[in-house]
Design a protein around this motif. Structure first.
Motif, PDB file in Angstrom:
ATOM      1  N   MET A  26      58.378  39.681  31.816  1.00  0.00           N
ATOM      2  CA  MET A  26      57.980  40.520  32.710  1.00  0.00           C
ATOM      3  C   MET A  26      56.672  40.962  32.716  1.00  0.00           C
ATOM      4  O   MET A  26      56.030  40.998  31.501  1.00  0.00           O
ATOM      5  CB  MET A  26      58.685  42.020  32.640  1.00  0.00           C
ATOM      6  CG  MET A  26      60.523  41.714  33.088  1.00  0.00           C
ATOM      7  SD  MET A  26      60.802  41.656  34.572  1.00  0.00           S
ATOM      8  CE  MET A  26      62.469  41.843  34.438  1.00  0.00           C
ATOM      9  N   ASP A  27      55.981  41.281  33.810  1.00  0.00           N
ATOM     10  CA  ASP A  27      54.575  41.541  33.474  1.00  0.00           C
ATOM     11  C   ASP A  27      54.501  43.156  33.254  1.00  0.00           C
ATOM     12  O   ASP A  27      55.638  43.660  33.319  1.00  0.00           O
ATOM     13  CB  ASP A  27      53.702  40.991  34.695  1.00  0.00           C
ATOM     14  CG  ASP A  27      54.078  41.781  36.071  1.00  0.00           C
ATOM     15  OD1 ASP A  27      54.765  42.765  35.927  1.00  0.00           O
ATOM     16  OD2 ASP A  27      53.531  41.264  37.102  1.00  0.00           O
ATOM     17  N   GLU A  28      53.241  43.821  33.468  1.00  0.00           N
ATOM     18  CA  GLU A  28      53.269  45.194  33.349  1.00  0.00           C
ATOM     19  C   GLU A  28      53.866  45.887  34.479  1.00  0.00           C
ATOM     20  O   GLU A  28      54.154  47.026  34.269  1.00  0.00           O
ATOM     21  CB  GLU A  28      51.751  45.606  33.137  1.00  0.00           C
ATOM     22  CG  GLU A  28      50.529  44.881  33.584  1.00  0.00           C
ATOM     23  CD  GLU A  28      50.400  43.682  33.342  1.00  0.00           C
ATOM     24  OE1 GLU A  28      49.877  43.019  34.432  1.00  0.00           O
ATOM     25  OE2 GLU A  28      50.443  43.042  32.303  1.00  0.00           O
ATOM     26  N   LEU A  29      53.827  45.285  35.472  1.00  0.00           N
ATOM     27  CA  LEU A  29      54.692  46.123  36.684  1.00  0.00           C
ATOM     28  C   LEU A  29      56.030  45.718  36.690  1.00  0.00           C
ATOM     29  O   LEU A  29      56.751  46.277  37.835  1.00  0.00           O
ATOM     30  CB  LEU A  29      53.853  45.647  38.018  1.00  0.00           C
ATOM     31  CG  LEU A  29      52.524  45.882  37.980  1.00  0.00           C
ATOM     32  CD1 LEU A  29      51.951  45.480  39.470  1.00  0.00           C
ATOM     33  CD2 LEU A  29      52.232  47.579  37.930  1.00  0.00           C
ATOM     34  N   GLY A  30      56.659  45.126  35.780  1.00  0.00           N
ATOM     35  CA  GLY A  30      57.935  44.650  35.551  1.00  0.00           C
ATOM     36  C   GLY A  30      58.370  43.494  36.588  1.00  0.00           C
ATOM     37  O   GLY A  30      59.687  43.364  36.890  1.00  0.00           O
ATOM     38  N   ARG A  31      57.464  42.760  37.023  1.00  0.00           N
ATOM     39  CA  ARG A  31      57.858  41.588  37.755  1.00  0.00           C
ATOM     40  C   ARG A  31      58.167  40.202  36.824  1.00  0.00           C
ATOM     41  O   ARG A  31      57.592  40.256  35.865  1.00  0.00           O
ATOM     42  CB  ARG A  31      56.748  41.087  38.710  1.00  0.00           C
ATOM     43  CG  ARG A  31      56.397  42.311  39.896  1.00  0.00           C
ATOM     44  CD  ARG A  31      55.154  41.799  40.720  1.00  0.00           C
ATOM     45  NE  ARG A  31      54.019  41.891  39.831  1.00  0.00           N
ATOM     46  CZ  ARG A  31      52.629  42.083  40.048  1.00  0.00           C
ATOM     47  NH1 ARG A  31      52.306  42.355  41.351  1.00  0.00           N
ATOM     48  NH2 ARG A  31      51.771  41.961  39.161  1.00  0.00           N
ATOM     49  N   GLY A  32      58.918  39.422  37.414  1.00  0.00           N
ATOM     50  CA  GLY A  32      59.148  38.154  36.595  1.00  0.00           C
ATOM     51  C   GLY A  32      57.921  37.483  36.509  1.00  0.00           C
ATOM     52  O   GLY A  32      57.252  37.400  37.595  1.00  0.00           O
ATOM     53  N   LEU A  33      58.068  36.819  35.492  1.00  0.00           N
ATOM     54  CA  LEU A  33      56.724  35.736  35.431  1.00  0.00           C
ATOM     55  C   LEU A  33      57.098  34.357  35.954  1.00  0.00           C
ATOM     56  O   LEU A  33      58.338  33.978  35.961  1.00  0.00           O
ATOM     57  CB  LEU A  33      56.445  35.700  33.665  1.00  0.00           C
ATOM     58  CG  LEU A  33      56.092  36.890  33.061  1.00  0.00           C
ATOM     59  CD1 LEU A  33      55.919  36.716  31.545  1.00  0.00           C
ATOM     60  CD2 LEU A  33      54.907  37.531  33.786  1.00  0.00           C
ATOM     61  N   ARG A  34      56.237  33.591  36.321  1.00  0.00           N
ATOM     62  CA  ARG A  34      56.404  32.249  36.731  1.00  0.00           C
ATOM     63  C   ARG A  34      56.602  31.387  35.595  1.00  0.00           C
ATOM     64  O   ARG A  34      55.915  31.659  34.481  1.00  0.00           O
ATOM     65  CB  ARG A  34      55.320  31.754  37.804  1.00  0.00           C
ATOM     66  CG  ARG A  34      55.100  32.600  38.924  1.00  0.00           C
ATOM     67  CD  ARG A  34      53.748  32.254  39.662  1.00  0.00           C
ATOM     68  NE  ARG A  34      52.829  31.173  38.711  1.00  0.00           N
ATOM     69  CZ  ARG A  34      52.376  30.159  39.337  1.00  0.00           C
ATOM     70  NH1 ARG A  34      52.829  29.642  40.307  1.00  0.00           N
ATOM     71  NH2 ARG A  34      51.592  29.426  38.388  1.00  0.00           N
ATOM     72  N   PRO A  35      57.499  30.447  35.616  1.00  0.00           N
ATOM     73  CA  PRO A  35      57.622  29.415  34.415  1.00  0.00           C
ATOM     74  C   PRO A  35      56.194  28.984  33.897  1.00  0.00           C
ATOM     75  O   PRO A  35      56.160  28.527  32.641  1.00  0.00           O
ATOM     76  CB  PRO A  35      58.708  28.375  35.095  1.00  0.00           C
ATOM     77  CG  PRO A  35      59.426  28.951  36.222  1.00  0.00           C
ATOM     78  CD  PRO A  35      58.237  30.055  36.800  1.00  0.00           C
ATOM     79  N   ALA A  36      55.319  28.382  34.610  1.00  0.00           N
ATOM     80  CA  ALA A  36      54.107  27.939  34.445  1.00  0.00           C
ATOM     81  C   ALA A  36      53.344  28.967  33.529  1.00  0.00           C
ATOM     82  O   ALA A  36      52.660  28.591  32.630  1.00  0.00           O
ATOM     83  CB  ALA A  36      53.223  27.616  35.490  1.00  0.00           C
ATOM     84  N   THR A  37      53.707  30.407  33.371  1.00  0.00           N
ATOM     85  CA  THR A  37      52.985  31.111  32.563  1.00  0.00           C
ATOM     86  C   THR A  37      53.579  30.930  31.201  1.00  0.00           C
ATOM     87  O   THR A  37      52.537  31.046  30.352  1.00  0.00           O
ATOM     88  CB  THR A  37      53.443  32.627  33.159  1.00  0.00           C
ATOM     89  OG1 THR A  37      52.935  32.923  34.296  1.00  0.00           O
ATOM     90  CG2 THR A  37      52.614  33.727  31.982  1.00  0.00           C
ATOM     91  N   TYR A  38      54.802  30.562  30.998  1.00  0.00           N
ATOM     92  CA  TYR A  38      55.152  30.192  29.665  1.00  0.00           C
ATOM     93  C   TYR A  38      54.710  29.069  29.154  1.00  0.00           C
ATOM     94  O   TYR A  38      54.170  28.976  27.887  1.00  0.00           O
ATOM     95  CB  TYR A  38      56.842  30.060  29.537  1.00  0.00           C
ATOM     96  CG  TYR A  38      57.403  31.701  29.998  1.00  0.00           C
ATOM     97  CD1 TYR A  38      57.386  32.494  28.873  1.00  0.00           C
ATOM     98  CD2 TYR A  38      58.055  31.798  31.195  1.00  0.00           C
ATOM     99  CE1 TYR A  38      58.130  33.645  29.441  1.00  0.00           C
ATOM    100  CE2 TYR A  38      58.440  33.101  31.602  1.00  0.00           C
ATOM    101  CZ  TYR A  38      58.659  34.087  30.487  1.00  0.00           C
ATOM    102  OH  TYR A  38      59.230  35.263  30.813  1.00  0.00           O
ATOM    103  N   SER A  39      54.618  28.166  29.999  1.00  0.00           N
ATOM    104  CA  SER A  39      53.771  26.837  29.501  1.00  0.00           C
ATOM    105  C   SER A  39      52.440  26.932  29.041  1.00  0.00           C
ATOM    106  O   SER A  39      51.841  26.481  28.030  1.00  0.00           O
ATOM    107  CB  SER A  39      53.994  25.755  30.642  1.00  0.00           C
ATOM    108  OG  SER A  39      55.249  25.463  30.872  1.00  0.00           O
ATOM    109  N   ALA A  40      51.698  27.854  29.948  1.00  0.00           N
ATOM    110  CA  ALA A  40      50.191  27.913  29.562  1.00  0.00           C
ATOM    111  C   ALA A  40      50.223  28.739  28.047  1.00  0.00           C
ATOM    112  O   ALA A  40      49.349  28.461  27.218  1.00  0.00           O
ATOM    113  CB  ALA A  40      49.434  28.856  30.572  1.00  0.00           C
ATOM    114  N   TRP A  41      51.031  29.786  27.774  1.00  0.00           N
ATOM    115  CA  TRP A  41      51.030  30.265  26.336  1.00  0.00           C
ATOM    116  C   TRP A  41      51.500  29.304  25.362  1.00  0.00           C
ATOM    117  O   TRP A  41      50.774  29.490  24.444  1.00  0.00           O
ATOM    118  CB  TRP A  41      52.223  31.525  26.386  1.00  0.00           C
ATOM    119  CG  TRP A  41      51.680  32.523  27.650  1.00  0.00           C
ATOM    120  CD1 TRP A  41      50.591  33.051  27.959  1.00  0.00           C
ATOM    121  CD2 TRP A  41      52.732  33.672  27.992  1.00  0.00           C
ATOM    122  NE1 TRP A  41      50.757  34.461  28.390  1.00  0.00           N
ATOM    123  CE2 TRP A  41      51.936  34.612  28.496  1.00  0.00           C
ATOM    124  CE3 TRP A  41      54.015  33.827  27.591  1.00  0.00           C
ATOM    125  CZ2 TRP A  41      52.596  35.747  29.099  1.00  0.00           C
ATOM    126  CZ3 TRP A  41      54.639  35.318  28.235  1.00  0.00           C
ATOM    127  CH2 TRP A  41      53.909  35.913  28.896  1.00  0.00           C
TER     128      TRP A  41
END
Length: 89
Positions: free
Chosen positions: A1-16
């Motif tokens: 979740m981001d700071e607003l409580g929204r789900g993260l896109r799968p690509a975000t995990y890949s980038a990390w």
């Protein structure tokens, strides 16, 4: 979740994950490939397929057919040999 409580896109995990790979001096691989490696590693360590499947969030059938498809003919041969040993022993 981001700071607003929204789900993260799968690509975000890949980038990390790729940042971790880069910082450790390792080549980049798909994050999903880590899942396959974990499944195979669990199998080679002798974890029962049902246990490995539970950890990965699916059934033993999906685990075997998705992560260990090469086990087919070899698995049949090992099972037949086990029966032979059991029948003799």
């Amino acid at each position: 979740m981001d700071e607003l409580g929204r789900g993260l896109r799968p690509a975000t995990y890949s980038a990390w994950f790729w940042k971790l790979c880069d910082s450790g001096g390792h080549r980049r691989i798909r994050l999903h490939s880590v899942r396959h490696s974990l499944a195979f590693w669990l199998h080679s360590l002798g974890a029962p397929p049902a246990d490995a499947a539970a950890l990965l969030g699916h059934t033993a059938e999906v685990h075997l057919s998705t992560y260990l498809p090469e086990s087919g003919a070899t698995g049949i041969q090992r099972a037949a040999q086990a029966l032979g040993v059991a029948a003799v022993g």
